[in-house]
Scaffold this motif. Sequence first.
Motif, PDB file in Angstrom:
ATOM      1  N   ARG A  48      -8.281   3.236  -4.340  1.00 44.79           N
ATOM      2  CA  ARG A  48      -9.061   3.867  -5.413  1.00 44.79           C
ATOM      3  C   ARG A  48     -10.005   4.943  -4.849  1.00 44.79           C
ATOM      4  O   ARG A  48     -10.175   6.010  -5.413  1.00 44.79           O
ATOM      5  CB  ARG A  48      -9.839   2.771  -6.123  1.00 44.79           C
ATOM      6  CG  ARG A  48     -10.948   3.230  -6.987  1.00 44.79           C
ATOM      7  CD  ARG A  48     -10.476   3.457  -8.384  1.00 44.79           C
ATOM      8  NE  ARG A  48     -11.565   3.938  -9.183  1.00 44.79           N
ATOM      9  CZ  ARG A  48     -11.669   3.778 -10.468  1.00 44.79           C
ATOM     10  NH1 ARG A  48     -10.726   3.144 -11.115  1.00 44.79           N
ATOM     11  NH2 ARG A  48     -12.682   4.261 -11.126  1.00 44.79           N
ATOM     12  N   TYR A  52     -10.108   8.546  -6.291  1.00 46.13           N
ATOM     13  CA  TYR A  52     -11.324   8.924  -7.019  1.00 46.13           C
ATOM     14  C   TYR A  52     -12.532   8.601  -6.144  1.00 46.13           C
ATOM     15  O   TYR A  52     -13.140   7.537  -6.271  1.00 46.13           O
ATOM     16  CB  TYR A  52     -11.440   8.149  -8.340  1.00 46.13           C
ATOM     17  CG  TYR A  52     -10.242   8.249  -9.230  1.00 46.13           C
ATOM     18  CD1 TYR A  52      -9.889   9.458  -9.825  1.00 46.13           C
ATOM     19  CD2 TYR A  52      -9.446   7.142  -9.492  1.00 46.13           C
ATOM     20  CE1 TYR A  52      -8.783   9.556 -10.642  1.00 46.13           C
ATOM     21  CE2 TYR A  52      -8.337   7.228 -10.309  1.00 46.13           C
ATOM     22  CZ  TYR A  52      -8.009   8.429 -10.886  1.00 46.13           C
ATOM     23  OH  TYR A  52      -6.914   8.529 -11.694  1.00 46.13           O
ATOM     24  N   HIS A  72     -15.765   1.119  -6.421  1.00 43.94           N
ATOM     25  CA  HIS A  72     -15.448   0.125  -7.450  1.00 43.94           C
ATOM     26  C   HIS A  72     -13.960   0.176  -7.722  1.00 43.94           C
ATOM     27  O   HIS A  72     -13.284   1.131  -7.338  1.00 43.94           O
ATOM     28  CB  HIS A  72     -16.246   0.395  -8.725  1.00 43.94           C
ATOM     29  CG  HIS A  72     -16.134   1.798  -9.240  1.00 43.94           C
ATOM     30  ND1 HIS A  72     -16.971   2.803  -8.799  1.00 43.94           N
ATOM     31  CD2 HIS A  72     -15.291   2.372 -10.122  1.00 43.94           C
ATOM     32  CE1 HIS A  72     -16.645   3.932  -9.409  1.00 43.94           C
ATOM     33  NE2 HIS A  72     -15.630   3.703 -10.206  1.00 43.94           N
ATOM     34  N   THR A  73     -13.478  -0.830  -8.370  1.00 42.99           N
ATOM     35  CA  THR A  73     -12.062  -0.836  -8.722  1.00 42.99           C
ATOM     36  C   THR A  73     -11.883  -1.532 -10.055  1.00 42.99           C
ATOM     37  O   THR A  73     -12.857  -1.889 -10.718  1.00 42.99           O
ATOM     38  CB  THR A  73     -11.205  -1.488  -7.615  1.00 42.99           C
ATOM     39  OG1 THR A  73      -9.834  -1.346  -7.943  1.00 42.99           O
ATOM     40  CG2 THR A  73     -11.546  -2.956  -7.432  1.00 42.99           C
ATOM     41  N   LEU A 124     -23.947   2.297 -13.906  1.00 44.97           N
ATOM     42  CA  LEU A 124     -24.019   3.540 -13.134  1.00 44.97           C
ATOM     43  C   LEU A 124     -25.316   4.292 -13.458  1.00 44.97           C
ATOM     44  O   LEU A 124     -25.999   4.781 -12.554  1.00 44.97           O
ATOM     45  CB  LEU A 124     -22.804   4.417 -13.429  1.00 44.97           C
ATOM     46  CG  LEU A 124     -22.756   5.744 -12.683  1.00 44.97           C
ATOM     47  CD1 LEU A 124     -22.760   5.520 -11.172  1.00 44.97           C
ATOM     48  CD2 LEU A 124     -21.527   6.544 -13.078  1.00 44.97           C
TER      49      LEU A 124
ATOM     50  N   GLY B   9     -12.173   7.861 -13.781  1.00 45.72           N
ATOM     51  CA  GLY B   9     -11.217   6.917 -13.227  1.00 45.72           C
ATOM     52  C   GLY B   9     -11.323   5.547 -13.885  1.00 45.72           C
ATOM     53  O   GLY B   9     -10.455   4.715 -13.728  1.00 45.72           O
ATOM     54  N   ALA B  10     -12.410   5.328 -14.609  1.00 42.83           N
ATOM     55  CA  ALA B  10     -12.710   4.060 -15.299  1.00 42.83           C
ATOM     56  C   ALA B  10     -13.189   2.990 -14.326  1.00 42.83           C
ATOM     57  O   ALA B  10     -12.756   2.924 -13.190  1.00 42.83           O
ATOM     58  CB  ALA B  10     -11.547   3.545 -16.102  1.00 42.83           C
ATOM     59  N   GLY B  11     -14.083   2.183 -14.804  1.00 41.17           N
ATOM     60  CA  GLY B  11     -14.640   1.126 -13.980  1.00 41.17           C
ATOM     61  C   GLY B  11     -16.130   1.029 -14.172  1.00 41.17           C
ATOM     62  O   GLY B  11     -16.674  -0.053 -14.302  1.00 41.17           O
ATOM     63  N   SER B  14     -18.388   6.164 -16.301  1.00 44.17           N
ATOM     64  CA  SER B  14     -19.016   7.471 -16.069  1.00 44.17           C
ATOM     65  C   SER B  14     -18.653   8.463 -17.172  1.00 44.17           C
ATOM     66  O   SER B  14     -19.478   9.292 -17.552  1.00 44.17           O
ATOM     67  CB  SER B  14     -18.669   8.022 -14.695  1.00 44.17           C
ATOM     68  OG  SER B  14     -17.342   7.796 -14.378  1.00 44.17           O
ATOM     69  N   ILE B  40      -8.621   8.801 -16.813  1.00 46.26           N
ATOM     70  CA  ILE B  40      -7.819   9.926 -16.311  1.00 46.26           C
ATOM     71  C   ILE B  40      -6.327   9.620 -16.366  1.00 46.26           C
ATOM     72  O   ILE B  40      -5.517  10.469 -16.729  1.00 46.26           O
ATOM     73  CB  ILE B  40      -8.250  10.297 -14.869  1.00 46.26           C
ATOM     74  CG1 ILE B  40      -9.558  11.073 -14.921  1.00 46.26           C
ATOM     75  CG2 ILE B  40      -7.188  11.134 -14.176  1.00 46.26           C
ATOM     76  CD1 ILE B  40     -10.126  11.462 -13.583  1.00 46.26           C
ATOM     77  N   LYS B  41      -5.963   8.380 -16.064  1.00 38.81           N
ATOM     78  CA  LYS B  41      -4.535   8.052 -16.019  1.00 38.81           C
ATOM     79  C   LYS B  41      -3.884   8.140 -17.407  1.00 38.81           C
ATOM     80  O   LYS B  41      -2.673   8.203 -17.512  1.00 38.81           O
ATOM     81  CB  LYS B  41      -4.311   6.663 -15.409  1.00 38.81           C
ATOM     82  CG  LYS B  41      -4.836   5.498 -16.208  1.00 38.81           C
ATOM     83  CD  LYS B  41      -4.579   4.197 -15.435  1.00 38.81           C
ATOM     84  CE  LYS B  41      -5.150   2.976 -16.142  1.00 38.81           C
ATOM     85  NZ  LYS B  41      -4.551   2.686 -17.428  1.00 38.81           N
TER      86      LYS B  41
END
Lengths: 162, 101
Positions: A48, A52, A72-73, A124, B9-11, B14, B40-41
């Motif tokens: 990841r 990103y 993070h993932t 975040l 990217g998710a998680g 953001s 994004i995917k």
Amino acid sequence: MTIQIDFNYNDIYSLSALNQQELFDQLGVALVKRDDVTESFSEAVYIRETQYPTALDMQPVFAGGPNIAIPHTEPKYCKSRKVIVIRLNQPIDFYNMINPKQNLPVQYLFAILNNDPSAQTNILANLMDLFKSDHFLEKLGKAQNQKEVYDVLKQYANVVCA
Amino acid sequence: MIKILTACGAGVNSSHQIKDALEEEMKNRGFDVSCEAVMIKDVTEEMVSKFDIFAPIVKPDLGFEVAIPTVDCGPILYRIPVMAQPVYDQMEETIKGLNKK
């Protein structure tokens, strides 16, 4: 003002690693043992990071202070919701989140674990507010071990000594 | 109505932070905008074609040419006004360039 993030003393690490892969391998072993992540976590978070990147150039916030990455993932690799803080004895290169071609020496990681895909967390935003708090990066840059990182965090956020 | 697509990217959500910030700031500047946050995917050429502006953290390699104006919005995530300002200014200029009400 106290930032709304819960940090646990046992979630703070001080580690040495030569590169990202070695770092995430070490972190994975530690977190699997605590049942916080799955066996695939290390590889997932490493891949990841290559796709990103998550390093933040903190020099505009505090010049000369530590840069930070927020690896993070996906939730499926996590078994808990928390922030793991890692202090690196020697900085490791990470790519910049908002400028992926730029390499940044990173000394701190605030790894975000989130096992709930539906959770709309402000984690975040809360971390960013923490990073830009008065003198936070200056103090973090001077911390030398787990205890000293903990002492800095507890001045700004909720901490639990468990 | 200006339609903006943002993606991450998710998680850690953001893209949702970019969405909230853009909607608030552009409204303050007098523009009627609607922002959608996706992973994004999941971004496809067809999806992009339904929006006026693409606003990712940083321009990703999607495997196709993005046919609408792109504004990199990563600096917004710092939540530091002086860093976000140039992004908002660029977004405002981009919106004006659309010549759309």
